[in-house]
Design a protein around this motif. Structure first.
Motif, PDB file in Angstrom:
ATOM      1  N   ASP A   4       0.809  -1.221   0.000  1.00 31.57           N
ATOM      2  CA  ASP A   4       0.000   0.000   0.000  1.00 31.57           C
ATOM      3  C   ASP A   4       0.843   1.272   0.000  1.00 31.57           C
ATOM      4  O   ASP A   4       0.374   2.335  -0.418  1.00 31.57           O
ATOM      5  CB  ASP A   4      -0.932   0.016   1.220  1.00 31.57           C
ATOM      6  CG  ASP A   4      -1.916  -1.145   1.206  1.00 31.57           C
ATOM      7  OD1 ASP A   4      -2.079  -1.769   0.139  1.00 31.57           O
ATOM      8  OD2 ASP A   4      -2.514  -1.431   2.260  1.00 31.57           O
ATOM      9  N   PHE A   5       2.085   1.172   0.457  1.00 33.62           N
ATOM     10  CA  PHE A   5       2.943   2.356   0.507  1.00 33.62           C
ATOM     11  C   PHE A   5       3.357   2.829  -0.886  1.00 33.62           C
ATOM     12  O   PHE A   5       3.915   3.917  -1.033  1.00 33.62           O
ATOM     13  CB  PHE A   5       4.173   2.082   1.370  1.00 33.62           C
ATOM     14  CG  PHE A   5       3.876   2.109   2.845  1.00 33.62           C
ATOM     15  CD1 PHE A   5       3.890   3.305   3.551  1.00 33.62           C
ATOM     16  CD2 PHE A   5       3.547   0.947   3.517  1.00 33.62           C
ATOM     17  CE1 PHE A   5       3.598   3.340   4.908  1.00 33.62           C
ATOM     18  CE2 PHE A   5       3.252   0.966   4.878  1.00 33.62           C
ATOM     19  CZ  PHE A   5       3.277   2.170   5.573  1.00 33.62           C
ATOM     20  N   ALA A   6       3.081   2.041  -1.894  1.00 31.66           N
ATOM     21  CA  ALA A   6       3.349   2.468  -3.267  1.00 31.66           C
ATOM     22  C   ALA A   6       2.423   3.612  -3.672  1.00 31.66           C
ATOM     23  O   ALA A   6       2.661   4.282  -4.682  1.00 31.66           O
ATOM     24  CB  ALA A   6       3.169   1.292  -4.225  1.00 31.66           C
ATOM     25  N   LEU A   7       1.386   3.851  -2.877  1.00 33.16           N
ATOM     26  CA  LEU A   7       0.389   4.867  -3.210  1.00 33.16           C
ATOM     27  C   LEU A   7       0.736   6.257  -2.681  1.00 33.16           C
ATOM     28  O   LEU A   7       0.069   7.226  -3.027  1.00 33.16           O
ATOM     29  CB  LEU A   7      -0.976   4.443  -2.647  1.00 33.16           C
ATOM     30  CG  LEU A   7      -1.518   3.098  -3.150  1.00 33.16           C
ATOM     31  CD1 LEU A   7      -2.783   2.724  -2.391  1.00 33.16           C
ATOM     32  CD2 LEU A   7      -1.793   3.159  -4.645  1.00 33.16           C
ATOM     33  N   VAL A   8       1.760   6.360  -1.841  1.00 31.33           N
ATOM     34  CA  VAL A   8       2.087   7.669  -1.271  1.00 31.33           C
ATOM     35  C   VAL A   8       2.925   8.483  -2.251  1.00 31.33           C
ATOM     36  O   VAL A   8       3.410   7.975  -3.266  1.00 31.33           O
ATOM     37  CB  VAL A   8       2.818   7.537   0.082  1.00 31.33           C
ATOM     38  CG1 VAL A   8       1.982   6.735   1.068  1.00 31.33           C
ATOM     39  CG2 VAL A   8       4.194   6.921  -0.090  1.00 31.33           C
ATOM     40  N   ASP A   9       3.107   9.742  -1.932  1.00 26.08           N
ATOM     41  CA  ASP A   9       3.833  10.682  -2.782  1.00 26.08           C
ATOM     42  C   ASP A   9       5.217  10.133  -3.155  1.00 26.08           C
ATOM     43  O   ASP A   9       6.033   9.854  -2.271  1.00 26.08           O
ATOM     44  CB  ASP A   9       3.982  12.005  -2.025  1.00 26.08           C
ATOM     45  CG  ASP A   9       4.605  13.102  -2.865  1.00 26.08           C
ATOM     46  OD1 ASP A   9       5.038  12.827  -4.000  1.00 26.08           O
ATOM     47  OD2 ASP A   9       4.665  14.246  -2.371  1.00 26.08           O
TER      48      ASP A   9
END
Length: 236
Positions: free
Chosen positions: A173-178
């Motif tokens: 899910d951290f692939a979705l951050v800036d």
């Protein structure tokens, strides 16, 4: 069967009627009609309320543990938001790292941009709190007593580095951050690992273990609370 031309005329008439009716409504009502409300996650909403203006989260408020399983009314949420200016943000007892992780997941599920924004603010808080040595204090910006020392206790620093590593690796899910957070996160992880290596205690010329807390300047084991003396720990 209706003639295609008749269907088109009826469709245009319907659209005209809707816009004509909407134009007579109060301006405050129009956004409700013209936009779809973002989906919400009840736990994430509580996390938004407790987030501090510096991006971090407290572990307790007025000595009462923050419990996201506890029901909160709208009045409770408003009261929590009024505390945003407090300087009690910490990485102790999973605070801040658990919120970032949940909010990133909640964003993936709901696509509510407020959750991603809050998670990114939390990540920036972790980056900002890291010390020149690469260590992470228990609290930031509160530097009273032992709170500014490098904290391995309760895996505080390790959990902060774990979140930053996930950002750097664009993991799940951290692939979705800036994407702009990726490089700073990797740099912070590298500095953190070097700090871990430098704080490993040497006894009689041999590398041993770590203390619950280390001095942020000398990197030597240090005291925390009165009953938490500087000592090697088997659980850090």
């Amino acid at each position: 069967m209706r003639h295609p031309l008749l269907v088109a005329v009826l469709s245009l008439a319907t659209v005209h009627f809707v816009f004509a009716a909407a134009s007579r409504l109060p301006a405050a009502v129009l956004p409700v009609i013209t936009t779809v409300a973002a989906q919400q996650d009840s736990t994430a909403e509580k996390m938004l309320a407790f987030q501090r203006s510096n991006g971090g989260w407290p572990k307790a408020v007025n000595e009462v543990k923050v419990d996201y399983h506890h029901p909160m009314s709208e009045a409770d949420l408003k009261a929590a938001r009024r505390d945003a200016g407090r300087t009690d943000a910490t990485i102790d007892n999973n605070a801040t790292t658990r919120e970032i992780t949940h909010l990133v997941s909640a964003f993936k599920t709901t696509q509510n941009p407020a959750y991603r924004q809050a998670a990114e603010s939390g990540i920036r808080y972790l980056l900002k709190m890291q010390q020149p040595s690469g260590g992470f204090p228990q609290y930031y910006p509160d530097a009273k007593l032992y709170r500014a020392q490098i904290t391995y206790n309760d895996n505080a620093m390790i959990k902060a580095l774990t979140v930053l590593k996930a950002v750097a690796d664009k993991k799940e899910d951290f692939a979705l951050v800036d994407p702009a957070l990726v490089a700073p996160a990797q740099k912070a992880v590298d500095k953190g690992v070097q700090c871990i290596l430098k704080t490993q205690y040497v006894q009689h010329g041999k590398l041993t273990a770590w203390c619950a807390q280390h001095d942020r300047v000398t990197l030597q084991p240090c005291n925390a609370r009165a009953f938490e003396l500087a000592s090697l720990s088997g659980d850090e």
